[in-house]
Design an enzyme around this catalytic site. Sequence first.
Site, PDB file in Angstrom:
ATOM      1  N   HIS A   1      14.385  21.039  50.085  1.00 61.47           N
ATOM      2  CA  HIS A   1      12.967  21.025  50.473  1.00 61.47           C
ATOM      3  C   HIS A   1      12.505  19.574  50.508  1.00 61.47           C
ATOM      4  O   HIS A   1      12.020  19.027  49.518  1.00 61.47           O
ATOM      5  CB  HIS A   1      12.159  21.846  49.458  1.00 61.47           C
ATOM      6  CG  HIS A   1      10.712  22.027  49.825  1.00 61.47           C
ATOM      7  ND1 HIS A   1       9.929  23.050  49.328  1.00 61.47           N
ATOM      8  CD2 HIS A   1       9.880  21.305  50.631  1.00 61.47           C
ATOM      9  CE1 HIS A   1       8.708  22.964  49.798  1.00 61.47           C
ATOM     10  NE2 HIS A   1       8.643  21.893  50.588  1.00 61.47           N
TER      11      HIS A   1
ATOM     12  N   HIS B   1      10.551  17.095  53.484  1.00 61.52           N
ATOM     13  CA  HIS B   1       9.997  16.879  54.828  1.00 61.52           C
ATOM     14  C   HIS B   1      10.332  15.440  55.190  1.00 61.52           C
ATOM     15  O   HIS B   1       9.892  14.517  54.501  1.00 61.52           O
ATOM     16  CB  HIS B   1       8.480  17.075  54.827  1.00 61.52           C
ATOM     17  CG  HIS B   1       8.063  18.445  54.386  1.00 61.52           C
ATOM     18  ND1 HIS B   1       7.764  19.452  55.267  1.00 61.52           N
ATOM     19  CD2 HIS B   1       7.918  18.979  53.144  1.00 61.52           C
ATOM     20  CE1 HIS B   1       7.434  20.543  54.599  1.00 61.52           C
ATOM     21  NE2 HIS B   1       7.528  20.287  53.308  1.00 61.52           N
TER      22      HIS B   1
ATOM     23  N   HIS C   1       7.208  28.131  53.783  1.00 65.36           N
ATOM     24  CA  HIS C   1       6.358  27.783  52.636  1.00 65.36           C
ATOM     25  C   HIS C   1       5.486  29.011  52.337  1.00 65.36           C
ATOM     26  O   HIS C   1       4.857  29.576  53.262  1.00 65.36           O
ATOM     27  CB  HIS C   1       5.439  26.618  52.977  1.00 65.36           C
ATOM     28  CG  HIS C   1       6.108  25.274  52.962  1.00 65.36           C
ATOM     29  ND1 HIS C   1       7.232  24.992  53.686  1.00 65.36           N
ATOM     30  CD2 HIS C   1       5.783  24.128  52.295  1.00 65.36           C
ATOM     31  CE1 HIS C   1       7.588  23.726  53.467  1.00 65.36           C
ATOM     32  NE2 HIS C   1       6.723  23.174  52.624  1.00 65.36           N
TER      33      HIS C   1
ATOM     34  N   GLU D   1       2.380  28.276  47.616  1.00 66.55           N
ATOM     35  CA  GLU D   1       2.166  26.913  47.100  1.00 66.55           C
ATOM     36  C   GLU D   1       0.722  26.892  46.589  1.00 66.55           C
ATOM     37  O   GLU D   1       0.472  26.843  45.390  1.00 66.55           O
ATOM     38  CB  GLU D   1       2.394  25.883  48.214  1.00 66.55           C
ATOM     39  CG  GLU D   1       2.143  24.436  47.780  1.00 66.55           C
ATOM     40  CD  GLU D   1       2.292  23.424  48.925  1.00 66.55           C
ATOM     41  OE1 GLU D   1       2.327  23.835  50.106  1.00 66.55           O
ATOM     42  OE2 GLU D   1       2.356  22.202  48.616  1.00 66.55           O
TER      43      GLU D   1
ATOM     44  N   ASP E   1      10.008  17.436  48.214  1.00 66.53           N
ATOM     45  CA  ASP E   1       8.923  17.731  49.156  1.00 66.53           C
ATOM     46  C   ASP E   1       8.594  16.513  50.029  1.00 66.53           C
ATOM     47  O   ASP E   1       9.100  16.415  51.144  1.00 66.53           O
ATOM     48  CB  ASP E   1       7.687  18.246  48.411  1.00 66.53           C
ATOM     49  CG  ASP E   1       6.782  19.138  49.272  1.00 66.53           C
ATOM     50  OD1 ASP E   1       7.193  19.498  50.385  1.00 66.53           O
ATOM     51  OD2 ASP E   1       5.675  19.485  48.819  1.00 66.53           O
ATOM     52  N   ASP E   2       7.750  15.609  49.531  1.00 68.03           N
ATOM     53  CA  ASP E   2       7.332  14.422  50.289  1.00 68.03           C
ATOM     54  C   ASP E   2       7.397  13.216  49.348  1.00 68.03           C
ATOM     55  O   ASP E   2       6.361  12.710  48.882  1.00 68.03           O
ATOM     56  CB  ASP E   2       5.894  14.618  50.797  1.00 68.03           C
ATOM     57  CG  ASP E   2       5.777  15.843  51.690  1.00 68.03           C
ATOM     58  OD1 ASP E   2       6.204  15.776  52.849  1.00 68.03           O
ATOM     59  OD2 ASP E   2       5.289  16.885  51.208  1.00 68.03           O
TER      60      ASP E   2
HETATM   61  N1  ADE Z   1       4.132  19.505  54.971  1.00 67.07           N
HETATM   62  C1  ADE Z   1       4.606  18.489  54.237  1.00 67.07           C
HETATM   63  N2  ADE Z   1       4.522  18.767  52.941  1.00 67.07           N
HETATM   64  C2  ADE Z   1       3.981  20.005  52.831  1.00 67.07           C
HETATM   65  C3  ADE Z   1       3.649  20.852  51.753  1.00 67.07           C
HETATM   66  N3  ADE Z   1       3.840  20.491  50.485  1.00 67.07           N
HETATM   67  N4  ADE Z   1       3.088  22.044  52.026  1.00 67.07           N
HETATM   68  C4  ADE Z   1       2.882  22.419  53.289  1.00 67.07           C
HETATM   69  N5  ADE Z   1       3.183  21.663  54.338  1.00 67.07           N
HETATM   70  C5  ADE Z   1       3.744  20.456  54.121  1.00 67.07           C
HETATM   71 ZN    ZN Z   2       6.976  21.330  51.644  1.00 71.34          ZN
END
Ligand code: ADE
Ligand code: ZN
Length: 349
Positions: free
Chosen positions: A25, A27, A205, A208, A286-287
């Site tokens: 996971h 992005h 997703h 969350e 994630d990011d």
């Molecule tokens: N796009 C990038 N990060 C995300 C996240 N945590 N939740 C939904 N979309 C995303």
């Molecule tokens: Zn994500």
Amino acid sequence: MFKVPPVAAERLPALLRAMPKAELHIHIEGSLEPELIFALAERNSVRLPYASVQELRSAYAFTDLQSFLDIYYAGASVLLHEQDFYDMARAYLARAVADNVVHAEIFFDPQTHTARGVPIETVIMGLHRACEDARTLLGISASLILCFLRHLSEEEAFATLEQALPLQDKFIGVGLDSSELGHPPEKFARVFARCRELGLRRVAHAGEEGPPAYIWSALDVLQVERIDHGVQAFQDAALLQRLASSRVPLTVCPLSNQKLRVFPDLRDHKLRQLLDAGLCATVNSDDPAYFGGYINDNFTQVFAATGMGARHAYELASNSFEASFASAADKRAWQHKLKESFERFVEYD
Ligand code: ADE
Ligand code: ZN
């Protein structure tokens, strides 16, 4: 079953960093570090609404998912050419190797780029070339998952799928991301059914910020094979049972959950409870450029906050291989490597 040897508490962070793992996971647009955003802005003559790297970084103070997404989409505006996508993915893959990631399944958001006039071929070819080079030059295996933006329509998702299909051999599956609340999985029922017919792997997703009902419909309507985040499952005992018995994996991202105020205090994170309930939970970043840490930072910080030990570490790394879309032979080889890393670690203890 492998018997996990005891490991002294002070050695646990080193073990977490050293063990081989898969990241499922991530992005790729969320791996764009501010320094690379500025370098690409200069290379492509894109004007940014921030004067410096420091000013951009200081804007990274999020209150929820949407407040993050607004900045994340603005950051992606510097990506124009195939080489930009290549450079971004290459930087992430090198960073992942440093964290002993042996396999990565990487999300990308084509609609963020096609909406700005960037052809989908430019996006996919740049990312794919970086994955291929990483295999030979860095020794990491990597594949791509195309994500539909759920704040856009299903019709737009279908149009994106059509554009991508000539390059179907360059990605392994599809996902669903962006603003969750108000955009339930069932909005994308038909496009996911089509992807299933096409033989694409499916993830989404769900849970969350959204309710457990979104996890149920991702499973039952979209028929996904993994749930991204899914942490809200902790509120629903029947859902926990379903996830535990089916072993449908959750790709959990602790630092993201902290920074987006899903669990503002990591000590309240439910990862440990999910694992102890028998779910196939995994740890991911994630990011990472936006949430203050890559995969090993996620491991070390959530372990420190919740008091998990070596048994949990082994389980999480093993789950990451089980949950991946890699071949059975690759999975066996990585599981073997994982056992060896634990044995070696204890010998040196
Ligand atoms: N796009 C990038 N990060 C995300 C996240 N945590 N939740 C939904 N979309 C995303
Ligand atoms: Zn994500």
